[in-house]
Motif scaffolding. Structure first.
Motif, short mmCIF file in Angstrom:
data_model
loop_
_atom_site.label_atom_id
_atom_site.label_comp_id
_atom_site.label_asym_id
_atom_site.label_seq_id
_atom_site.Cartn_x
_atom_site.Cartn_y
_atom_site.Cartn_z
N ALA A 17 60.64 56.45 43.94
CA ALA A 17 60.76 57.87 44.29
C ALA A 17 61.38 58.03 45.66
O ALA A 17 61.51 57.07 46.42
N GLY A 18 61.72 59.26 45.99
CA GLY A 18 62.30 59.53 47.31
C GLY A 18 63.32 60.63 47.19
O GLY A 18 63.89 60.85 46.12
N GLU A 19 63.56 61.31 48.30
CA GLU A 19 64.47 62.46 48.26
C GLU A 19 65.91 61.99 47.99
O GLU A 19 66.21 60.80 48.05
N SER A 20 66.76 62.96 47.73
CA SER A 20 68.16 62.68 47.46
C SER A 20 68.77 61.91 48.64
O SER A 20 68.54 62.25 49.79
N GLY A 21 69.49 60.84 48.32
CA GLY A 21 70.15 60.06 49.36
C GLY A 21 69.26 58.99 49.98
O GLY A 21 69.66 58.32 50.93
N SER A 22 68.07 58.79 49.44
CA SER A 22 67.16 57.82 50.05
C SER A 22 67.48 56.38 49.64
O SER A 22 66.92 55.43 50.19
N GLY A 23 68.34 56.20 48.64
CA GLY A 23 68.77 54.84 48.30
C GLY A 23 68.24 54.32 46.97
O GLY A 23 68.32 53.13 46.69
N LYS A 24 67.74 55.21 46.13
CA LYS A 24 67.16 54.80 44.85
C LYS A 24 68.21 54.20 43.92
O LYS A 24 68.05 53.11 43.37
N THR A 25 69.30 54.93 43.75
CA THR A 25 70.36 54.46 42.86
C THR A 25 70.98 53.17 43.38
O THR A 25 71.21 52.22 42.62
N MET A 26 71.19 53.10 44.69
CA MET A 26 71.79 51.89 45.27
C MET A 26 70.91 50.68 45.03
O MET A 26 71.40 49.57 44.78
N THR A 27 69.61 50.89 45.08
CA THR A 27 68.67 49.79 44.83
C THR A 27 68.85 49.26 43.41
O THR A 27 68.93 48.06 43.17
N ALA A 28 68.95 50.20 42.45
CA ALA A 28 69.13 49.79 41.05
C ALA A 28 70.48 49.10 40.86
O ALA A 28 70.57 48.06 40.20
N LEU A 29 71.52 49.66 41.47
CA LEU A 29 72.86 49.07 41.30
C LEU A 29 72.93 47.68 41.93
O LEU A 29 73.65 46.80 41.43
N ALA A 30 72.18 47.48 43.01
CA ALA A 30 72.19 46.17 43.67
C ALA A 30 71.68 45.09 42.72
O ALA A 30 72.18 43.96 42.74
N VAL A 31 70.71 45.46 41.88
CA VAL A 31 70.16 44.48 40.94
C VAL A 31 71.25 43.98 39.99
O VAL A 31 71.29 42.81 39.62
N LEU A 32 72.15 44.87 39.62
CA LEU A 32 73.21 44.52 38.68
C LEU A 32 74.46 44.00 39.38
O LEU A 32 75.46 43.70 38.73
N GLY A 33 74.40 43.92 40.70
CA GLY A 33 75.59 43.50 41.44
C GLY A 33 76.70 44.52 41.31
O GLY A 33 77.88 44.18 41.29
N LEU A 34 76.32 45.81 41.22
CA LEU A 34 77.32 46.87 41.00
C LEU A 34 77.40 47.86 42.16
O LEU A 34 77.75 49.02 41.96
N LEU A 35 77.06 47.41 43.36
CA LEU A 35 77.17 48.32 44.51
C LEU A 35 78.62 48.74 44.68
O LEU A 35 79.53 47.95 44.47
N ASP A 190 54.72 49.33 27.08
CA ASP A 190 53.47 48.85 26.49
C ASP A 190 53.72 47.80 25.41
O ASP A 190 52.82 47.03 25.07
N GLY A 191 54.95 47.79 24.88
CA GLY A 191 55.32 46.76 23.90
C GLY A 191 55.16 45.36 24.48
O GLY A 191 55.09 44.38 23.76
N GLY A 192 55.17 45.26 25.83
CA GLY A 192 54.78 44.00 26.46
C GLY A 192 55.85 43.21 27.18
O GLY A 192 55.57 42.63 28.22
N ASP A 193 57.08 43.19 26.66
CA ASP A 193 58.06 42.27 27.24
C ASP A 193 58.98 42.91 28.26
O ASP A 193 59.69 42.22 28.98
N LEU A 194 59.00 44.22 28.28
CA LEU A 194 60.00 44.91 29.09
C LEU A 194 59.40 45.41 30.40
O LEU A 194 58.30 45.96 30.42
N SER A 195 60.14 45.21 31.51
CA SER A 195 59.76 45.82 32.78
C SER A 195 60.70 46.98 33.02
O SER A 195 61.91 46.83 32.88
N ILE A 196 60.16 48.13 33.39
CA ILE A 196 61.01 49.29 33.60
C ILE A 196 60.96 49.73 35.06
O ILE A 196 59.89 49.86 35.64
N LEU A 197 62.14 49.92 35.65
CA LEU A 197 62.23 50.56 36.96
C LEU A 197 62.64 52.00 36.70
O LEU A 197 63.74 52.25 36.21
N LEU A 198 61.76 52.92 36.98
CA LEU A 198 62.03 54.33 36.70
C LEU A 198 62.36 55.05 38.01
O LEU A 198 61.49 55.28 38.85
N VAL A 199 63.64 55.35 38.17
CA VAL A 199 64.10 56.02 39.38
C VAL A 199 64.03 57.53 39.17
O VAL A 199 64.61 58.04 38.21
N THR A 200 63.32 58.22 40.02
CA THR A 200 63.35 59.68 39.94
C THR A 200 62.91 60.30 41.25
O THR A 200 62.07 59.75 41.96
#
Ligand SMILES: Nc1ncnc2c1ncn2[C@@H]1O[C@H](COP(=O)(O)OP(=O)(O)OP(=O)(O)O)[C@@H](O)[C@H]1O
Ligand SMILES: [Mg+2]
Length: 259
Positions: A17-35, A190-200
């Motif tokens: 979580a965090g206000e607009s421009g706090s870096g949420k999307t960049m954090t997710a993109l960094a995981v994919l090497g898509l900055l 809850d299916g068990g195998d998936l980890s979800i990062l929920l950005v909002t």
């Protein structure tokens, strides 16, 4: 800047979580090497290996920061998938839904046509798109916004990723439709195998589904806690201000109760 420390657990939803421009999307993109151009990630992003010799052990992981292109390409879409606010971002307007699902599976998983089709139908069922078989031959525009987001999630899950990065997946949807998509994310975790990062940016959304919540501000993590603790006894002043700003906030009350 720096200082983003978070861990996803299997079968869990981690809210960012965090206000607009706090870096949420960049954090997710960094995981994919898509900055985007000019930006680089430093530090360490480790993806646990579920296959291969080190699978399941502490040393069995793939380092994603500075990983060679080939490694990142193998990770993207396959081991880590992403969905966005606008489902059209991940859907091709001129290809039937079935093709979009099966193309991924055939390319990455080497499935034959009939197996891929059967798996695509099962996936659409799993994300609760009605008449999954009929849906395979329809085009994205033939579905409602909520159904399209479910289809985008199905496409993301096509190659059995272990991590799903969902960037504001319900922000563009009507409130009633939002609840259904959040419920779906909960079921998938809850299916068990998936980890979800929920950005909002919406803490109300977090309070409904996240197991852990991390709050960011100006590119840094200010607080990270299990949902219950974050909502009832936030430690950081900034988190408190975000909670107090929630419509119909009962935070003051909840804070009192927790003491
Ligand atoms: N960790 C960081 N280090 C340096 N700069 C950062 C960092 N995180 C974000 N930024 C800068 O802040 C900008 C906005 O970040 P980002 O798009 O991730 O915000 P957001 O939280 O997703 O906002 P929104 O809610 O509007 O989508 C980036 O373009 C980047 O310039
Ligand atoms: Mg964003």
């Amino acid at each position: 800047m720096g200082g983003i420390d978070l861990a996803l657990s299997r079968g869990g939803i981690h809210g960012l979580a965090g206000e607009s421009g706090s870096g949420k999307t960049m954090t997710a993109l960094a995981v994919l090497g898509l900055l985007p151009g000019g930006m680089t990630a430093s530090g360490s992003i480790r993806l646990a290996d579920t296959e291969g010799p080190g699978a399941g052990s502490d040393s069995g992981f793939t380092e994603l920061v500075g990983a060679p292109r080939g490694v990142l390409q193998g990770v993207r879409g396959r081991r880590v998938a992403m969905v966005f606010q606008d489902p059209s971002t991940s859907l091709h307007p001129q290809l039937p839904v079935g093709r979009q699902l099966t193309d991924h599976m055939r390319h990455h998983l080497g499935l034959g046509k009939p197996e891929a089709r059967a798996k695509a139908e099962a996936l659409l069922d799993r994300v609760r798109v009605p008449d999954a078989r009929g849906a395979l031959s329809k085009y994205p525009h033939q579905f409602s916004g909520g159904q399209r987001q479910r289809i985008a999630i199905a496409v993301a899950l096509a190659c059995d990723p272990t991590v799903l990065l969902a960037d504001e997946p319900t922000t563009a949807l009507d409130v009633t439709v939002q609840a259904g998509v959040l419920q779906l994310l909960r079921e998938l975790a809850d299916g068990g195998d998936l980890s979800i990062l929920l950005v909002t940016h919406d803490l109300g959304v977090m309070s409904a589904v996240a197991d852990e919540v991390t709050v960011m501000r100006q590119g840094l993590v200010v607080e990270s806690a299990p949902r219950q603790q974050l909502f009832t006894a936030p430690r950081d002043e900034y988190t408190r201000s975000l909670l107090a700003a929630l419509p119909g906030s009962s935070f003051e009350q909840a804070g009192e109760d927790a003491r």
